[in-house]
Design a protein around this motif. Structure first.
Motif, mmCIF file in Angstrom:
data_model
loop_
_atom_site.group_PDB
_atom_site.id
_atom_site.type_symbol
_atom_site.label_atom_id
_atom_site.label_comp_id
_atom_site.label_asym_id
_atom_site.label_seq_id
_atom_site.Cartn_x
_atom_site.Cartn_y
_atom_site.Cartn_z
ATOM 1 N N ASN A 208 0.825 -1.209 0.000
ATOM 2 C CA ASN A 208 0.000 0.000 0.000
ATOM 3 C C ASN A 208 0.856 1.255 0.000
ATOM 4 O O ASN A 208 0.535 2.251 -0.669
ATOM 5 C CB ASN A 208 -0.928 -0.004 1.214
ATOM 6 N N LEU A 209 1.941 1.226 0.767
ATOM 7 C CA LEU A 209 2.855 2.365 0.793
ATOM 8 C C LEU A 209 3.442 2.608 -0.587
ATOM 9 O O LEU A 209 3.497 3.751 -1.062
ATOM 10 C CB LEU A 209 3.969 2.105 1.805
ATOM 11 N N LEU A 210 3.865 1.568 -1.260
ATOM 12 C CA LEU A 210 4.436 1.708 -2.597
ATOM 13 C C LEU A 210 3.423 2.295 -3.568
ATOM 14 O O LEU A 210 3.761 3.146 -4.404
ATOM 15 C CB LEU A 210 4.933 0.355 -3.102
ATOM 16 N N GLU A 211 2.180 1.874 -3.462
ATOM 17 C CA GLU A 211 1.132 2.412 -4.339
ATOM 18 C C GLU A 211 0.965 3.911 -4.131
ATOM 19 O O GLU A 211 0.733 4.661 -5.087
ATOM 20 C CB GLU A 211 -0.191 1.695 -4.060
ATOM 21 N N PHE A 212 1.085 4.375 -2.882
ATOM 22 C CA PHE A 212 0.974 5.810 -2.626
ATOM 23 C C PHE A 212 2.162 6.567 -3.225
ATOM 24 O O PHE A 212 2.006 7.637 -3.807
ATOM 25 C CB PHE A 212 0.893 6.078 -1.124
ATOM 26 N N LEU A 213 3.340 6.000 -3.106
ATOM 27 C CA LEU A 213 4.545 6.664 -3.591
ATOM 28 C C LEU A 213 4.542 6.848 -5.102
ATOM 29 O O LEU A 213 5.226 7.743 -5.621
ATOM 30 C CB LEU A 213 5.785 5.861 -3.177
ATOM 31 N N VAL A 214 3.791 6.026 -5.806
ATOM 32 C CA VAL A 214 3.742 6.097 -7.270
ATOM 33 C C VAL A 214 3.359 7.493 -7.750
ATOM 34 O O VAL A 214 3.821 7.961 -8.795
ATOM 35 C CB VAL A 214 2.752 5.041 -7.828
ATOM 36 N N SER A 215 2.530 8.191 -6.988
ATOM 37 C CA SER A 215 2.062 9.516 -7.406
ATOM 38 C C SER A 215 3.153 10.573 -7.403
ATOM 39 O O SER A 215 2.981 11.650 -7.969
ATOM 40 C CB SER A 215 0.922 9.979 -6.479
ATOM 41 N N TYR A 216 4.290 10.273 -6.765
ATOM 42 C CA TYR A 216 5.327 11.298 -6.588
ATOM 43 C C TYR A 216 6.676 10.851 -7.148
ATOM 44 O O TYR A 216 7.728 11.229 -6.642
ATOM 45 C CB TYR A 216 5.441 11.653 -5.096
ATOM 46 N N GLN A 217 6.634 10.070 -8.229
ATOM 47 C CA GLN A 217 7.858 9.550 -8.825
ATOM 48 C C GLN A 217 8.686 10.610 -9.543
ATOM 49 O O GLN A 217 9.838 10.355 -9.907
ATOM 50 C CB GLN A 217 7.518 8.416 -9.794
ATOM 51 N N ASP A 218 8.144 11.801 -9.739
ATOM 52 C CA ASP A 218 8.929 12.868 -10.342
ATOM 53 C C ASP A 218 10.027 13.343 -9.399
ATOM 54 O O ASP A 218 11.013 13.957 -9.844
ATOM 55 C CB ASP A 218 8.034 14.054 -10.727
ATOM 56 N N ASN A 219 9.850 13.083 -8.116
ATOM 57 C CA ASN A 219 10.869 13.414 -7.136
ATOM 58 C C ASN A 219 11.898 12.288 -7.101
ATOM 59 O O ASN A 219 11.559 11.130 -6.868
ATOM 60 C CB ASN A 219 10.228 13.605 -5.753
ATOM 61 N N ALA A 220 13.166 12.621 -7.327
ATOM 62 C CA ALA A 220 14.213 11.600 -7.443
ATOM 63 C C ALA A 220 14.369 10.780 -6.166
ATOM 64 O O ALA A 220 14.586 9.564 -6.225
ATOM 65 C CB ALA A 220 15.543 12.258 -7.799
ATOM 66 N N THR A 221 14.239 11.432 -5.007
ATOM 67 C CA THR A 221 14.409 10.703 -3.748
ATOM 68 C C THR A 221 13.234 9.780 -3.484
ATOM 69 O O THR A 221 13.413 8.654 -3.012
ATOM 70 C CB THR A 221 14.591 11.678 -2.577
ATOM 71 N N VAL A 222 12.029 10.249 -3.795
ATOM 72 C CA VAL A 222 10.859 9.383 -3.652
ATOM 73 C C VAL A 222 11.003 8.165 -4.556
ATOM 74 O O VAL A 222 10.718 7.027 -4.152
ATOM 75 C CB VAL A 222 9.551 10.141 -3.976
ATOM 76 N N LYS A 223 11.456 8.393 -5.768
ATOM 77 C CA LYS A 223 11.659 7.281 -6.705
ATOM 78 C C LYS A 223 12.710 6.308 -6.177
ATOM 79 O O LYS A 223 12.551 5.077 -6.264
ATOM 80 C CB LYS A 223 12.079 7.822 -8.067
ATOM 81 N N GLU A 224 13.774 6.840 -5.614
ATOM 82 C CA GLU A 224 14.851 6.013 -5.062
ATOM 83 C C GLU A 224 14.333 5.124 -3.934
ATOM 84 O O GLU A 224 14.628 3.922 -3.883
ATOM 85 C CB GLU A 224 15.958 6.916 -4.534
#
Length: 287
Positions: A208-224
């Motif tokens: 579930n956490l990963l699914e939320f993070l998908v919305s902010y993949q433009d941020n390099a650290t979030v993507k990392e």
């Protein structure tokens, strides 16, 4: 459209243990369910307080030596580090409260206020952090009641003011630290069977956490750190899982799924999780 995130409380004001045994049982149920709305997908990510309110009553051992040192908060120089470690300290505060280590509790307040100010989320809290600290009478339940109205609006407000990236990193830091504290409170695989099961249940939380993070993949650290969470999810592949009947309940247009896959911890999974969580946490807390 941004995903709607369900948190029982995720930031500082959301980090307090509370409730009766009945309420805690309801929390345990939420971890095993996923709710789907016709307009929004709701991701159930229990706050550290919800995690530890349960774990403190399990076959765990209190281990405050593995908490992050609040004095290190001053060493973080960039916003990503500060957001991640804000989340880390959130979990530490929840752990202390759940295990009644109230004498150490307030040492975290000033550091978290400073981190919140540095990453631009202080406007969400306003003066309420300080007021909570002043009004606190040493009772975790009363602190929860004081903060109830605050935390119910905090996470959504962060998204509204375009602080979703910071929120994402706070969530990552909080969940990784929660996993670190859970593993560190175990007597060892097989010696804390209830805690073993609680760890196995974190597979859904990680997804579930990963699914939320998908919305902010433009941020390099979030993507990392999305990639890091994926690595943790891969470690869960060594769970002993069985598929059962999935039950669907429709309540006022919302579908709640329960049942389905059930998993138990294994030695291999426990060891792999321990190694991976330690690796990610070390990266987060290193200034």
């Amino acid at each position: 459209m941004k995903n709607k995130l369900i948190l029982g409380g995720v930031l500082l004001m959301m980090a307090y243990a509370c409730g009766s045994g009945e309420e805690k049982q309801e929390v345990a149920t939420v971890v095993e369910q996923e709710t789907v709305d016709a307009a929004n997908v709701n991701y159930n990510i229990p706050s550290p307080s919800e995690q530890f309110a349960l774990i403190s009553k399990m076959d765990a051992v209190k281990n405050t030596k593995i908490l992050h040192d609040p004095a290190l908060a001053d060493k973080y120089s960039n916003s990503a580090q500060k957001a991640l470690n804000f989340g880390v300290y959130t979990a530490d505060v929840a752990y202390l409260t759940s295990f009644n280590e109230t004498n150490k509790y307030l040492s975290y307040f000033g550091k978290m206020e400073k981190l919140g100010s540095d990453i631009g989320v202080a406007q969400v809290f306003g003066t309420e952090l300080g007021e909570l600290a002043k009004k606190w009478d040493g009772n975790a339940d009363s602190l929860f009641k004081l903060s109830d109205d605050v935390y119910n609006r905090t996470f959504q407000r962060l998204i509204e003011i375009d602080k979703g990236e910071e929120l994402s990193l706070m969530l990552v830091g909080g969940w990784i630290e929660s996993m670190h504290l859970m593993i560190g409170s175990s007597k060892g695989f097989g010696k804390s069977p209830k805690l073993d099961q609680a760890l196995a249940d974190q597979k859904l939380v990680a997804e579930n956490l990963l699914e939320f993070l998908v919305s902010y993949q433009d941020n390099a650290t979030v993507k990392e750190y999305s990639s890091a969470i994926e690595e943790v999810i891969n470690a869960f592949e060594d769970l002993d899982c069985n598929s059962g009947e999935t039950k669907v309940q429709n309540t006022n247009g919302k579908l709640t799924f329960s049942g389905g896959e059930s998993c138990k911890m294994t030695q291999k999974c426990f060891d792999n999780l321990s190694k991976k969580i330690k690796e990610i946490r070390t990266k987060i807390i290193t200034a």
